[in-house]
Design a protein around this motif. Sequence first.
Motif, PDB file in Angstrom:
ATOM      1  N   HIS A 189      -6.647  -4.236  -2.580  1.00 37.13           N
ATOM      2  CA  HIS A 189      -7.563  -4.615  -1.501  1.00 37.13           C
ATOM      3  C   HIS A 189      -6.912  -5.671  -0.615  1.00 37.13           C
ATOM      4  N   LEU A 190      -6.946  -5.481   0.690  1.00 34.39           N
ATOM      5  CA  LEU A 190      -6.419  -6.376   1.715  1.00 34.39           C
ATOM      6  C   LEU A 190      -4.890  -6.253   1.819  1.00 34.39           C
ATOM      7  N   TYR A 191      -4.376  -6.619   2.989  1.00 36.56           N
ATOM      8  CA  TYR A 191      -3.023  -6.231   3.397  1.00 36.56           C
ATOM      9  C   TYR A 191      -1.930  -6.622   2.398  1.00 36.56           C
ATOM     10  N   ARG A 192      -1.825  -7.908   2.070  1.00 36.80           N
ATOM     11  CA  ARG A 192      -0.725  -8.327   1.203  1.00 36.80           C
ATOM     12  C   ARG A 192      -0.825  -7.678  -0.168  1.00 36.80           C
ATOM     13  N   ALA A 193      -2.026  -7.596  -0.709  1.00 35.74           N
ATOM     14  CA  ALA A 193      -2.206  -6.969  -2.019  1.00 35.74           C
ATOM     15  C   ALA A 193      -1.888  -5.484  -1.957  1.00 35.74           C
ATOM     16  N   CYS A 194      -2.231  -4.842  -0.843  1.00 32.98           N
ATOM     17  CA  CYS A 194      -1.936  -3.412  -0.723  1.00 32.98           C
ATOM     18  C   CYS A 194      -0.435  -3.176  -0.650  1.00 32.98           C
ATOM     19  N   VAL A 195       0.276  -3.979   0.117  1.00 32.80           N
ATOM     20  CA  VAL A 195       1.728  -3.806   0.243  1.00 32.80           C
ATOM     21  C   VAL A 195       2.422  -4.062  -1.086  1.00 32.80           C
ATOM     22  N   TYR A 196       2.205  -5.237  -1.673  1.00 32.85           N
ATOM     23  CA  TYR A 196       2.925  -5.598  -2.888  1.00 32.85           C
ATOM     24  C   TYR A 196       2.319  -4.963  -4.132  1.00 32.85           C
ATOM     25  N   GLY A 197       1.003  -4.755  -4.124  1.00 31.45           N
ATOM     26  CA  GLY A 197       0.368  -4.141  -5.291  1.00 31.45           C
ATOM     27  C   GLY A 197       0.812  -2.710  -5.507  1.00 31.45           C
ATOM     28  N   ARG A 198       0.963  -1.944  -4.417  1.00 31.06           N
ATOM     29  CA  ARG A 198       1.406  -0.558  -4.559  1.00 31.06           C
ATOM     30  C   ARG A 198       2.841  -0.491  -5.069  1.00 31.06           C
ATOM     31  N   ILE A 199       3.690  -1.389  -4.560  1.00 31.39           N
ATOM     32  CA  ILE A 199       5.076  -1.414  -5.053  1.00 31.39           C
ATOM     33  C   ILE A 199       5.107  -1.776  -6.532  1.00 31.39           C
ATOM     34  N   ALA A 200       4.371  -2.848  -6.894  1.00 26.31           N
ATOM     35  CA  ALA A 200       4.386  -3.310  -8.276  1.00 26.31           C
ATOM     36  C   ALA A 200       3.820  -2.254  -9.222  1.00 26.31           C
ATOM     37  N   ALA A 201       2.776  -1.568  -8.797  1.00 33.17           N
ATOM     38  CA  ALA A 201       2.189  -0.532  -9.653  1.00 33.17           C
ATOM     39  C   ALA A 201       3.198   0.573  -9.941  1.00 33.17           C
ATOM     40  N   ARG A 202       3.926   1.000  -8.930  1.00 35.74           N
ATOM     41  CA  ARG A 202       4.914   2.056  -9.141  1.00 35.74           C
ATOM     42  C   ARG A 202       6.067   1.563 -10.013  1.00 35.74           C
ATOM     43  N   LEU A 203       6.487   0.304  -9.819  1.00 32.58           N
ATOM     44  CA  LEU A 203       7.544  -0.258 -10.673  1.00 32.58           C
ATOM     45  C   LEU A 203       7.077  -0.340 -12.127  1.00 32.58           C
ATOM     46  N   ALA A 204       5.770  -0.557 -12.314  1.00 36.22           N
ATOM     47  CA  ALA A 204       5.225  -0.658 -13.672  1.00 36.22           C
ATOM     48  C   ALA A 204       4.925   0.705 -14.287  1.00 36.22           C
ATOM     49  N   GLY A 205       5.142   1.762 -13.511  1.00 35.82           N
ATOM     50  CA  GLY A 205       4.933   3.104 -14.043  1.00 35.82           C
ATOM     51  C   GLY A 205       3.554   3.675 -13.845  1.00 35.82           C
ATOM     52  N   VAL A 206       2.717   3.010 -13.029  1.00 32.46           N
ATOM     53  CA  VAL A 206       1.377   3.521 -12.749  1.00 32.46           C
ATOM     54  C   VAL A 206       1.426   4.315 -11.443  1.00 32.46           C
ATOM     55  N   ARG A 207       1.133   5.588 -11.527  1.00 29.78           N
ATOM     56  CA  ARG A 207       1.177   6.433 -10.338  1.00 29.78           C
ATOM     57  C   ARG A 207      -0.205   6.620  -9.700  1.00 29.78           C
ATOM     58  N   ALA A 208      -1.256   6.350 -10.467  1.00 29.18           N
ATOM     59  CA  ALA A 208      -2.622   6.472  -9.936  1.00 29.18           C
ATOM     60  C   ALA A 208      -2.962   5.176  -9.206  1.00 29.18           C
ATOM     61  N   VAL A 209      -2.694   5.151  -7.905  1.00 30.04           N
ATOM     62  CA  VAL A 209      -2.878   3.944  -7.097  1.00 30.04           C
ATOM     63  C   VAL A 209      -3.796   4.262  -5.924  1.00 30.04           C
ATOM     64  N   VAL A 210      -4.852   3.476  -5.802  1.00 30.32           N
ATOM     65  CA  VAL A 210      -5.827   3.604  -4.720  1.00 30.32           C
ATOM     66  C   VAL A 210      -5.831   2.292  -3.945  1.00 30.32           C
ATOM     67  N   ALA A 211      -5.959   2.376  -2.631  1.00 31.54           N
ATOM     68  CA  ALA A 211      -6.074   1.175  -1.802  1.00 31.54           C
ATOM     69  C   ALA A 211      -7.323   1.295  -0.940  1.00 31.54           C
ATOM     70  N   THR A 212      -8.019   0.186  -0.737  1.00 27.07           N
ATOM     71  CA  THR A 212      -9.147   0.175   0.200  1.00 27.07           C
ATOM     72  C   THR A 212      -8.761  -0.625   1.429  1.00 27.07           C
ATOM     73  N   GLU A 213      -8.961  -0.010   2.587  1.00 23.88           N
ATOM     74  CA  GLU A 213      -8.730  -0.705   3.846  1.00 23.88           C
ATOM     75  C   GLU A 213     -10.060  -1.248   4.349  1.00 23.88           C
ATOM     76  N   HIS A 214     -10.204  -2.571   4.254  1.00 24.18           N
ATOM     77  CA  HIS A 214     -11.460  -3.231   4.597  1.00 24.18           C
ATOM     78  C   HIS A 214     -11.510  -3.706   6.041  1.00 24.18           C
ATOM     79  N   SER A 215     -10.376  -4.098   6.603  1.00 30.36           N
ATOM     80  CA  SER A 215     -10.412  -4.941   7.807  1.00 30.36           C
ATOM     81  C   SER A 215      -9.456  -4.511   8.908  1.00 30.36           C
ATOM     82  N   LEU A 216      -9.230  -3.237   9.067  1.00 29.26           N
ATOM     83  CA  LEU A 216      -8.349  -2.752  10.126  1.00 29.26           C
ATOM     84  C   LEU A 216      -9.149  -2.548  11.406  1.00 29.26           C
ATOM     85  N   CYS A 217      -8.765  -3.266  12.451  1.00 29.06           N
ATOM     86  CA  CYS A 217      -9.374  -3.109  13.766  1.00 29.06           C
ATOM     87  C   CYS A 217      -8.327  -2.560  14.735  1.00 29.06           C
ATOM     88  N   ALA A 218      -8.748  -2.293  15.960  1.00 31.25           N
ATOM     89  CA  ALA A 218      -7.846  -1.666  16.924  1.00 31.25           C
ATOM     90  C   ALA A 218      -6.643  -2.537  17.238  1.00 31.25           C
TER      91      ALA A 218
END
Length: 376
Positions: free
Chosen positions: A84-113
Amino acid sequence: MRVLHIITGLGVGGAEQQLRLLVRHLPAQCDVITLTDPGQVAEGLAADGVRVTHVPMRGNRDVAALFRLTGQIRAGRYDLVHTHLYRACVYGRIAARLAGVRAVVATEHSLCATRLEGRTLNAGIRALYLATERLGRVTVAVSPTVAALLRRWGVPDGRIHVVPNGLDADRFRFDEVSRKEARAFYGLPEDAYVVGGIGRLVPAKRFDVVVRAVARMPGDTRLLLAGSGPEEEALRRTVRELGIADRVVLAGDLPYLPDPRGDAPDMATLLSAMDVLAAPGTDETFGLAVLEALAAGLPVLYTTAPALEDLPPHTAPGARRLTGGAEEFARELLRLRAAGPGERAVPDVVRHYGIERTSRQLMDVYTAVLSGTTWK
């Protein structure tokens, strides 16, 4: 199912409060990691019995934190990681894949134009977001408006799934006792007409419009504004310049759930104290405060609220969209005041966004991701 939620911070904010509410209702074993600011929401999660871990990250180039985060994910043996949220989405997805977790979901809460979580969008932010987005399976948008922006950014349509924010509507139901208690706490006369505002004190929320509108109203009108942020001093200066300091209460950040250690009102109690909510923000990705006010039976004047705009107008008859400034808000506030208090009815739009429905939709996403189902 063991689920790890990773979020940039856990101070008071819409995404943070939404995470706490979701964890309360998801039929899964959930842990939470925060990368910065283990604040009020972290305390609330811990009080709910959720394990919260702080993996401190000193800026976007703190690579060492990435490896600490990877270690935490690997040690937890999680089935799914949800960011959840930009920094966590960027680094969390990388860390999850490095840890061997392929089931990764992200929620975009605050993207504006033009902004993402308050920061101005640029090519670098977009490139890093899109590069790491491919490491997940699904990106959840909190509204069709956000989904459209993600497509415009270049996120493939088949990777986007809309799961709206959820609302615990019963918590916000109007209560006469709470109204009296909150007004007494903030020194508001029982017979005053109270205009409310809720949100981060940042330029895009345009709370200066509400301040100037209240200054145009009769002297027994009060403004009760909940939130904090970088615009607080500018708002206080405007209040002083307009000569209405005795008619404005800046309540600061309030808990969304009662705090047993404190006597300050929570958000539901605060809403009972109001007669109308004014929400002149222009960069909303959902409009949760608007929904909470409608759940309390309040009339609402708003400028942007995708949660309402994505549904037929008859589902929220107490909400009126305004596109102008202080003069238009003042005129509509005077109209509502003259009409007198309504019956505090809860509109259909509130039931549409119930947290139980949202949690079921999110569990459907989790199940599909774990089973390898492809969307669309």
